[in-house]
Design a protein around this motif. Structure first.
Motif, PDB file in Angstrom:
ATOM      1  N   LEU A 199     -23.495 -25.337  10.285  1.00  0.00           N
ATOM      2  CA  LEU A 199     -24.317 -24.248   9.764  1.00  0.00           C
ATOM      3  C   LEU A 199     -23.454 -23.102   9.236  1.00  0.00           C
ATOM      4  O   LEU A 199     -23.755 -22.519   8.184  1.00  0.00           O
ATOM      5  CB  LEU A 199     -25.261 -23.738  10.855  1.00  0.00           C
ATOM      6  N   PHE A 200     -22.389 -22.787   9.939  1.00  0.00           N
ATOM      7  CA  PHE A 200     -21.497 -21.709   9.511  1.00  0.00           C
ATOM      8  C   PHE A 200     -20.867 -22.031   8.155  1.00  0.00           C
ATOM      9  O   PHE A 200     -20.867 -21.207   7.245  1.00  0.00           O
ATOM     10  CB  PHE A 200     -20.413 -21.470  10.555  1.00  0.00           C
ATOM     11  N   CYS A 208     -22.111 -19.831   5.008  1.00  0.00           N
ATOM     12  CA  CYS A 208     -21.062 -18.917   4.568  1.00  0.00           C
ATOM     13  C   CYS A 208     -20.622 -19.263   3.140  1.00  0.00           C
ATOM     14  O   CYS A 208     -20.420 -18.371   2.313  1.00  0.00           O
ATOM     15  CB  CYS A 208     -19.884 -18.974   5.533  1.00  0.00           C
ATOM     16  N   SER A 209     -20.502 -20.544   2.839  1.00  0.00           N
ATOM     17  CA  SER A 209     -20.159 -20.953   1.471  1.00  0.00           C
ATOM     18  C   SER A 209     -21.257 -20.567   0.495  1.00  0.00           C
ATOM     19  O   SER A 209     -20.984 -20.090  -0.606  1.00  0.00           O
ATOM     20  CB  SER A 209     -19.926 -22.464   1.413  1.00  0.00           C
ATOM     21  N   PHE A 212     -21.619 -13.503   9.958  1.00  0.00           N
ATOM     22  CA  PHE A 212     -21.641 -14.949  10.175  1.00  0.00           C
ATOM     23  C   PHE A 212     -20.699 -15.354  11.310  1.00  0.00           C
ATOM     24  O   PHE A 212     -21.018 -16.220  12.116  1.00  0.00           O
ATOM     25  CB  PHE A 212     -21.254 -15.706   8.897  1.00  0.00           C
ATOM     26  N   ILE A 213     -19.537 -14.728  11.369  1.00  0.00           N
ATOM     27  CA  ILE A 213     -18.574 -15.041  12.428  1.00  0.00           C
ATOM     28  C   ILE A 213     -19.137 -14.642  13.785  1.00  0.00           C
ATOM     29  O   ILE A 213     -19.009 -15.397  14.759  1.00  0.00           O
ATOM     30  CB  ILE A 213     -17.222 -14.357  12.137  1.00  0.00           C
ATOM     31  N   SER A 233     -19.843 -29.564   5.031  1.00  0.00           N
ATOM     32  CA  SER A 233     -20.250 -28.866   6.244  1.00  0.00           C
ATOM     33  C   SER A 233     -20.670 -29.821   7.354  1.00  0.00           C
ATOM     34  O   SER A 233     -20.703 -29.421   8.515  1.00  0.00           O
ATOM     35  CB  SER A 233     -21.371 -27.877   5.945  1.00  0.00           C
ATOM     36  N   ILE A 234     -20.955 -31.060   7.032  1.00  0.00           N
ATOM     37  CA  ILE A 234     -21.268 -32.048   8.075  1.00  0.00           C
ATOM     38  C   ILE A 234     -20.035 -32.878   8.432  1.00  0.00           C
ATOM     39  O   ILE A 234     -19.730 -33.077   9.611  1.00  0.00           O
ATOM     40  CB  ILE A 234     -22.428 -32.963   7.620  1.00  0.00           C
ATOM     41  N   LEU A 235     -19.316 -33.361   7.433  1.00  0.00           N
ATOM     42  CA  LEU A 235     -18.179 -34.245   7.708  1.00  0.00           C
ATOM     43  C   LEU A 235     -17.020 -33.539   8.400  1.00  0.00           C
ATOM     44  O   LEU A 235     -16.376 -34.125   9.282  1.00  0.00           O
ATOM     45  CB  LEU A 235     -17.702 -34.898   6.413  1.00  0.00           C
TER      46      LEU A 235
END
Length: 152
Positions: free
Chosen positions: A105-106, A110-111, A86-87, A126-128
């Protein structure tokens, strides 16, 4: 010579620090600045050398319990490689898609990969988080972050 794990790890860290410092000294310097851009990387490189030397001379005999803690289950090794993947994807797509989109997206995937199941909270975070970081860096600190395909 290398009797303990600490001594072996310290030698690896020492090699990494030397490699890091070689590149830190290759950074360009600017003539009219008091603190140059290469100061922090050089300080961190020398700090890593200092800590590696301290680790080498640490008198810590390993117990059986500490040896058992070092064994990583195969499932967790897969998790480590997955997060590493992912990284790498994050690094590859950061310039193309932009900071906000790739970071969102990461964080989400990833979560999800690590087992977090509350998709609504995961989506909100993941958006905020990337949007607020992007606004802080671009508006308050006046630093440019990759905007990618987004129009701002």
């Amino acid at each position: 010579m290398l009797k303990t794990v600490n001594q072996r790890v310290s030698l690896v860290l020492l090699l990494i620090a030397i490699f890091y410092l070689i590149f830190a000294y290759k950074m360009p310097s600017f003539p009219y600045v008091i603190v140059d851009a290469d100061l922090i990387p050089k300080v961190l490189g020398y700090l890593l050398i200092f800590l590696a030397v301290l680790l080498f001379f640490t008198k810590n005999d390993e117990t059986d319990e500490q040896k058992a803690k070092r064994n990583i289950p195969k499932k967790e090794i897969g998790m480590l490689f997955g997060v590493g993947g992912f990284i790498l994807l994050y690094i590859m797509f950061l310039e193309i898609l932009g900071f906000v989109l790739v970071t969102a997206l990461f964080i989400y995937f990833c979560s999800w990969f690590l087992g977090y199941k509350n998709h609504i909270a995961n989506a909100l975070v993941s958006i905020l988080l990337p949007v607020s970081l992007y606004l802080m860096f671009t508006e308050l600190l006046k630093m440019n972050l990759p905007s990618g395909i987004l129009p701002f």
